[in-house]
Motif scaffolding. Sequence first.
Motif, PDB file in Angstrom:
ATOM      1  N   ILE A  32       0.857  -1.182   0.000  1.00 34.08           N
ATOM      2  CA  ILE A  32       0.000   0.000   0.000  1.00 34.08           C
ATOM      3  C   ILE A  32       0.894   1.233   0.000  1.00 34.08           C
ATOM      4  O   ILE A  32       1.743   1.380   0.875  1.00 34.08           O
ATOM      5  N   ARG A  39      -7.392   6.544   3.699  1.00 37.61           N
ATOM      6  CA  ARG A  39      -7.209   5.684   2.507  1.00 37.61           C
ATOM      7  C   ARG A  39      -6.427   4.423   2.852  1.00 37.61           C
ATOM      8  O   ARG A  39      -6.731   3.349   2.351  1.00 37.61           O
ATOM      9  N   ASP A  40      -5.410   4.575   3.697  1.00 33.62           N
ATOM     10  CA  ASP A  40      -4.624   3.406   4.119  1.00 33.62           C
ATOM     11  C   ASP A  40      -5.535   2.393   4.811  1.00 33.62           C
ATOM     12  O   ASP A  40      -5.519   1.201   4.492  1.00 33.62           O
ATOM     13  N   GLN A  43      -7.947   0.549   2.430  1.00 34.44           N
ATOM     14  CA  GLN A  43      -7.309  -0.535   1.677  1.00 34.44           C
ATOM     15  C   GLN A  43      -7.092  -1.763   2.559  1.00 34.44           C
ATOM     16  O   GLN A  43      -7.298  -2.894   2.121  1.00 34.44           O
ATOM     17  N   GLN A  46     -10.494  -3.531   3.124  1.00 34.13           N
ATOM     18  CA  GLN A  46     -10.903  -4.388   2.002  1.00 34.13           C
ATOM     19  C   GLN A  46     -10.245  -5.760   2.088  1.00 34.13           C
ATOM     20  O   GLN A  46     -10.895  -6.785   1.884  1.00 34.13           O
TER      21      GLN A  46
END
Length: 139
Positions: A32, A39-40, A43, A46
């Motif tokens: 990543i 945002r980190d 990700q 997910q």
Amino acid sequence: MVLALALDVGRKRIGVAGCDRTGLIATGLTTIERTSFERDVEQIRQLVQQRQINVLVVGLPYSMDGSLGFQARQVKKFAYRVGKALELPIEYVDERLTSYQAEQLIIAEKRSPSRNKGLIDRKAASLILQRWLDARVKT
């Protein structure tokens, strides 16, 4: 069954590794590129959902004398926030020399470490996770 995701947290990138369903073999999954905490985490979220993860294993960069330096405290702070955001327990692994070992593996594959930073991070994450998995088997 314990399904773990390992994070090798750096200032620019986070190497991510997962384990197989048997909990015996760690594999590098992705890297990543860090942008913002939100945002980190998204990700990571997910991957946690796709792989049904129930524990995060985070490499802690101890100083060679075994103390927790500035970078280790930053990693702990980040991991705490991620664990809280994803409602997952965090386990720490001493990650001293894992990036060096990962670099040596890449050199052994006749690849350039400077051109494969993301790969180094993934391999380091898998070494961290493998240490954690191996320690669990022994207990």
